[in-house]
Design a protein around this motif. Structure first.
Motif, PDB file in Angstrom:
ATOM      1  N   MET A 308       0.740  -1.279  -0.015  1.00 28.49           N
ATOM      2  CA  MET A 308      -0.217   0.098  -0.128  1.00 28.49           C
ATOM      3  C   MET A 308       0.832   1.219   0.165  1.00 28.49           C
ATOM      4  N   LEU A 309       2.044   1.226   0.777  1.00 30.29           N
ATOM      5  CA  LEU A 309       2.999   2.455   0.797  1.00 30.29           C
ATOM      6  C   LEU A 309       3.557   2.646  -0.446  1.00 30.29           C
ATOM      7  N   LEU A 310       3.924   1.728  -0.963  1.00 28.99           N
ATOM      8  CA  LEU A 310       4.587   1.519  -2.481  1.00 28.99           C
ATOM      9  C   LEU A 310       3.574   2.071  -3.516  1.00 28.99           C
ATOM     10  N   GLY A 311       2.307   1.782  -3.213  1.00 29.83           N
ATOM     11  CA  GLY A 311       1.343   2.243  -4.179  1.00 29.83           C
ATOM     12  C   GLY A 311       0.615   3.484  -3.799  1.00 29.83           C
ATOM     13  N   LYS A 312       1.483   4.279  -3.023  1.00 26.60           N
ATOM     14  CA  LYS A 312       1.275   5.719  -2.612  1.00 26.60           C
ATOM     15  C   LYS A 312      -0.237   6.028  -2.068  1.00 26.60           C
ATOM     16  N   GLY A 313      -0.594   4.730  -1.208  1.00 22.98           N
ATOM     17  CA  GLY A 313      -1.696   4.786  -0.415  1.00 22.98           C
ATOM     18  C   GLY A 313      -2.820   3.826  -0.952  1.00 22.98           C
ATOM     19  N   GLU A 314      -2.818   3.066  -2.055  1.00 24.51           N
ATOM     20  CA  GLU A 314      -3.675   2.393  -2.740  1.00 24.51           C
ATOM     21  C   GLU A 314      -3.154   0.916  -2.936  1.00 24.51           C
ATOM     22  N   LEU A 315      -4.109  -0.127  -2.687  1.00 23.40           N
ATOM     23  CA  LEU A 315      -3.711  -1.373  -2.879  1.00 23.40           C
ATOM     24  C   LEU A 315      -4.983  -2.135  -3.322  1.00 23.40           C
ATOM     25  N   ALA A 316      -4.880  -2.816  -4.572  1.00 20.18           N
ATOM     26  CA  ALA A 316      -5.840  -3.557  -4.991  1.00 20.18           C
ATOM     27  C   ALA A 316      -7.336  -2.879  -5.421  1.00 20.18           C
ATOM     28  N   GLY A 317      -6.959  -1.356  -5.708  1.00 14.13           N
ATOM     29  CA  GLY A 317      -8.285  -0.704  -5.795  1.00 14.13           C
ATOM     30  C   GLY A 317      -8.929   0.078  -4.509  1.00 14.13           C
ATOM     31  N   ALA A 318      -8.325  -0.529  -3.352  1.00 15.69           N
ATOM     32  CA  ALA A 318      -8.810   0.215  -2.001  1.00 15.69           C
ATOM     33  C   ALA A 318      -7.597   1.327  -1.869  1.00 15.69           C
ATOM     34  N   ARG A 319      -8.140   2.571  -1.654  1.00  9.76           N
ATOM     35  CA  ARG A 319      -7.311   3.682  -1.251  1.00  9.76           C
ATOM     36  C   ARG A 319      -7.650   3.967   0.113  1.00  9.76           C
ATOM     37  N   VAL A 320      -6.381   4.076   1.179  1.00  5.10           N
ATOM     38  CA  VAL A 320      -6.565   4.371   2.567  1.00  5.10           C
ATOM     39  C   VAL A 320      -5.907   5.717   2.607  1.00  5.10           C
ATOM     40  N   LEU A 321      -5.150   6.161   1.791  1.00  2.00           N
ATOM     41  CA  LEU A 321      -4.356   7.385   2.122  1.00  2.00           C
ATOM     42  C   LEU A 321      -4.205   8.111   0.567  1.00  2.00           C
ATOM     43  N   ARG A 322      -4.063   9.420   0.710  1.00  2.00           N
ATOM     44  CA  ARG A 322      -3.937  10.094  -0.739  1.00  2.00           C
ATOM     45  C   ARG A 322      -2.431   9.828  -0.986  1.00  2.00           C
ATOM     46  N   PRO A 323      -2.025  10.079  -2.473  1.00  6.90           N
ATOM     47  CA  PRO A 323      -0.719  10.052  -2.538  1.00  6.90           C
ATOM     48  C   PRO A 323       0.201  11.110  -1.835  1.00  6.90           C
ATOM     49  N   GLU A 324      -0.343  12.143  -1.653  1.00  4.99           N
ATOM     50  CA  GLU A 324       0.787  13.566  -1.253  1.00  4.99           C
ATOM     51  C   GLU A 324       0.687  13.142   0.266  1.00  4.99           C
ATOM     52  N   THR A 325      -0.171  12.404   0.882  1.00  5.30           N
ATOM     53  CA  THR A 325       0.018  12.028   2.412  1.00  5.30           C
ATOM     54  C   THR A 325       1.107  11.142   2.601  1.00  5.30           C
ATOM     55  N   VAL A 326       1.143  10.091   1.585  1.00  5.78           N
ATOM     56  CA  VAL A 326       2.412   9.103   1.515  1.00  5.78           C
ATOM     57  C   VAL A 326       3.654   9.724   1.351  1.00  5.78           C
ATOM     58  N   GLU A 327       3.591  10.636   0.207  1.00  3.68           N
ATOM     59  CA  GLU A 327       4.763  11.277   0.057  1.00  3.68           C
ATOM     60  C   GLU A 327       5.252  12.174   1.244  1.00  3.68           C
ATOM     61  N   LEU A 328       4.391  12.824   2.099  1.00  2.96           N
ATOM     62  CA  LEU A 328       4.970  13.602   3.224  1.00  2.96           C
ATOM     63  C   LEU A 328       5.345  12.725   4.207  1.00  2.96           C
ATOM     64  N   MET A 329       4.698  11.540   4.351  1.00  2.00           N
ATOM     65  CA  MET A 329       5.069  10.449   5.294  1.00  2.00           C
ATOM     66  C   MET A 329       6.298   9.925   5.035  1.00  2.00           C
ATOM     67  N   THR A 330       6.863   9.606   3.867  1.00  6.19           N
ATOM     68  CA  THR A 330       7.770   8.781   3.454  1.00  6.19           C
ATOM     69  C   THR A 330       9.442   9.554   2.709  1.00  6.19           C
ATOM     70  N   GLU A 331       8.925  10.680   2.411  1.00  6.90           N
ATOM     71  CA  GLU A 331       9.925  11.296   1.574  1.00  6.90           C
ATOM     72  C   GLU A 331      10.577  12.337   2.180  1.00  6.90           C
ATOM     73  N   VAL A 332      10.237  12.916   3.411  1.00 16.04           N
ATOM     74  CA  VAL A 332      10.823  13.958   4.208  1.00 16.04           C
ATOM     75  C   VAL A 332      11.434  13.473   5.216  1.00 16.04           C
ATOM     76  N   ASN A 333      12.542  14.108   5.707  1.00 14.86           N
ATOM     77  CA  ASN A 333      13.301  13.664   6.882  1.00 14.86           C
ATOM     78  C   ASN A 333      12.681  14.734   7.792  1.00 14.86           C
ATOM     79  N   HIS A 334      11.782  14.230   8.566  1.00 11.98           N
ATOM     80  CA  HIS A 334      11.033  15.130   9.617  1.00 11.98           C
ATOM     81  C   HIS A 334      11.767  15.619  10.603  1.00 11.98           C
ATOM     82  N   LEU A 335      12.725  14.705  11.211  1.00 14.89           N
ATOM     83  CA  LEU A 335      13.739  14.732  12.216  1.00 14.89           C
ATOM     84  C   LEU A 335      14.585  16.050  12.163  1.00 14.89           C
ATOM     85  N   GLY A 336      14.764  16.416  10.840  1.00 13.91           N
ATOM     86  CA  GLY A 336      15.574  17.663  10.600  1.00 13.91           C
ATOM     87  C   GLY A 336      14.773  18.668  10.581  1.00 13.91           C
ATOM     88  N   GLU A 337      13.581  18.658  10.215  1.00  9.69           N
ATOM     89  CA  GLU A 337      12.528  19.640  10.319  1.00  9.69           C
ATOM     90  C   GLU A 337      12.211  20.121  11.516  1.00  9.69           C
TER      91      GLU A 337
END
Length: 501
Positions: A308-337
């Motif tokens: 689901m994470l690799l699918g940017k929030g979607e798996l087999a037609g079921a979406r549980v997160l928006r793509p931009e939410t997954v990107e915010l969750m996984t692509e930013v070093n929030h510790l640095g922020e």
């Protein structure tokens, strides 16, 4: 920069001291590393440098009266020598955090310089927090909370203060996440909020926030929002009676003196995760109580979550997160922020920042050719050697689980190294199918595993106790069972892992 409380005990007529850990065991040297394993005192010589002098001298630890106290002053520096071998203690800190250990060297010039501080087991007063804890602090483990009180033998004064809360939970006096967070809020923090990364109860507190926002208990919200949509039918906070008797894996702990010798902590026959004994507090596991608690699941369920994470929030037609939410969750070093330092890492030199669901591999000088460190890869290692990684650039997810606390981290690193080599080989040849085929040859795990064994595996944060051993690798389109092995029920009978060349 980390503190460890040790009791310094003078040895009669030797001028040396024994160093006793909070477990009651004495420090000794095992296979070239310092371990708290001895039942009897072991002689160490402490070479000190006072805060007012640049010269080093051997501390004379007298066993009479206040001999040890007289030998040291707060702020003194010291080097530690193993009397029997004549070797010195060094903090071996490599680029991988799992390699951090106390090792031994011949040359005093290579020995680590430690700072001595006298320990008090009272908290006469505490600083007021300089700021309030935010949700972002909790998501990045910078809230100031740690796992105070989780060990039966306190290490610090805060541990001694927090331990009664853990014991009240174990006695059943506290039965809800709401009540537990109310009691936790009465304890001091380990650190100021937003000051540094400190792994701890932050995720459990987030569970309570989910209950408030979701308007229901945590298990109900998770089932409604995540588990049912993703088809994770075998994941929950307890096994059914049928699953407990036929599918539930045991939980083990490796002995410090021999990683091949294990102790069973939780037997499936009377498991803490069976319906009759399950923890009433829906926490992350391994913290609210000493052992009990946290989600159960299967390797295949957990891999669906990774997909689901690799699918940017979607798996087999079921979406549980928006793509931009997954990107915010996984692509930013929030510790640095949070810390205001773009170079902030979980630990100095390890090359990993922190996104919102685990460590995030960042471009790091010296690790360009390290196959186990792929920039953009994220994931976490759990308490019982549960490992997950997602590699978005390759569309690959990895789940490796060993239901054994304290297993050799070299196994984990070797598997990730094999996966990284296969991913890079596939990328270099621009042949996606090669990735899966290379992974087949990269890892060979002995023995067998029922692939749907119920595991103490994390779904939300990767930080709970683990599952039966296996390595499962999935591309975005193909699920490949790379190897199976070390079935949990056979782990205590000499099973082992063999890595292919």
């Amino acid at each position: 920069g980390e503190w460890q409380a040790l009791k310094v005990e003078a040895l009669p007529m030797s001028g040396c001291a024994a160093l006793q850990a909070h477990t009651g065991k004495y420090l000794d040297v095992v296979n070239g590393c310092v371990r708290a394993v001895s039942d009897t005192p072991v002689a160490w010589r402490l070479r000190t440098r006072s805060s007012s002098s640049a010269s080093m001298s051997d501390a004379s630890c007298s066993s009479s009266g206040s001999g040890v106290s007289a030998a040291f002053r707060a702020g003194d520096s010291l080097r530690i020598k193993h009397q029997a071998t004549g070797r010195w203690v060094k903090v071996a800190s490599t680029l991988c955090v799992d390699d951090r250990a106390l090792s031994m060297v011949e040359d005093i010039g290579e020995a680590t310089l430690f700072r001595f501080e006298k320990q008090t087991w009272k908290i006469p007063g505490v600083e007021k927090p300089t700021k309030e804890i935010t949700v972002r602090h909790l998501l990045t483990h910078t809230s100031g909370l740690d796992y105070a009180g989780t060990t039966r033998n306190p290490v610090t004064a805060l541990d001694a203060l927090a331990r009664p809360l853990v014991e009240r939970c174990e006695r059943g006096e506290i039965t809800t996440l709401e009540r537990w967070t109310e009691e936790l809020a009465k304890l001091p923090l380990r650190r100021q909020p937003g000051s540094r990364f400190q792994y701890g109860y932050s995720t459990d507190v987030l569970g309570r926030i989910v209950e408030i926002l979701g308007g229901a208990r945590l298990d109900i919200v998770l089932k409604r929002q995540v588990l049912d949509p993703l088809g994770m039918s075998s994941t929950g906070f307890a096994a059914t009676d049928e699953d407990a008797s036929s599918r539930l894996a045991g939980l083990y702990k490796a002995q410090e003196t021999n990683s091949r010798s294990v102790l069973c902590l939780d037997n499936p026959a009377d498991s803490w995760w069976a319906p009759a004994y399950q923890a009433p507090i829906l926490g992350g596991g391994g913290g609210v109580e000493t052992l009990r608690g946290g989600l159960l699941g299967t390797l295949s369920d957990y891999l669906r979550f990774a997909h689901m994470l690799l699918g940017k929030g979607e798996l087999a037609g079921a979406r549980v997160l928006r793509p931009e939410t997954v990107e915010l969750m996984t692509e930013v070093n929030h510790l640095g922020e949070v810390l205001g330092d773009k170079f902030a890492r979980i630990r100095p030199g390890d090359g990993c920042g922190f996104c919102l669901i685990g460590g995030l591999a960042l471009p790091t000088a010296g690790r360009e050719n390290d196959p186990a460190h792929i920039p953009g890869m994220y994931g976490w290692n759990g308490w019982a050697s549960t490992v997950y990684r997602a590699i978005p650039s390759a569309g690959v997810g990895v789940v490796f689980m060993t239901n054994c606390i304290g297993i050799d981290h070299q196994v984990t690193k070797s598997i990730l190294r094999c996966v990284g080599k296969a991913v890079r080989q596939g990328a270099e040849t621009r042949h996606e199918g090669l990735v899966a085929r290379s992974l087949h040859g990269a890892i060979s795990l002995l023995d067998w595993l029922h692939p749907r064994a119920l595991c103490r595996e994390p779904v939300s944060n990767g930080g709970t106790v683990g599952a039966a051993t296996a390595a499962l690798v999935a591309t975005s389109t193909v699920l490949t069972i790379v190897g199976v092995g070390l079935a949990a029920r056979r782990c205590a009978h000499g099973g082992h892992v063999s890595l292919g060349r």
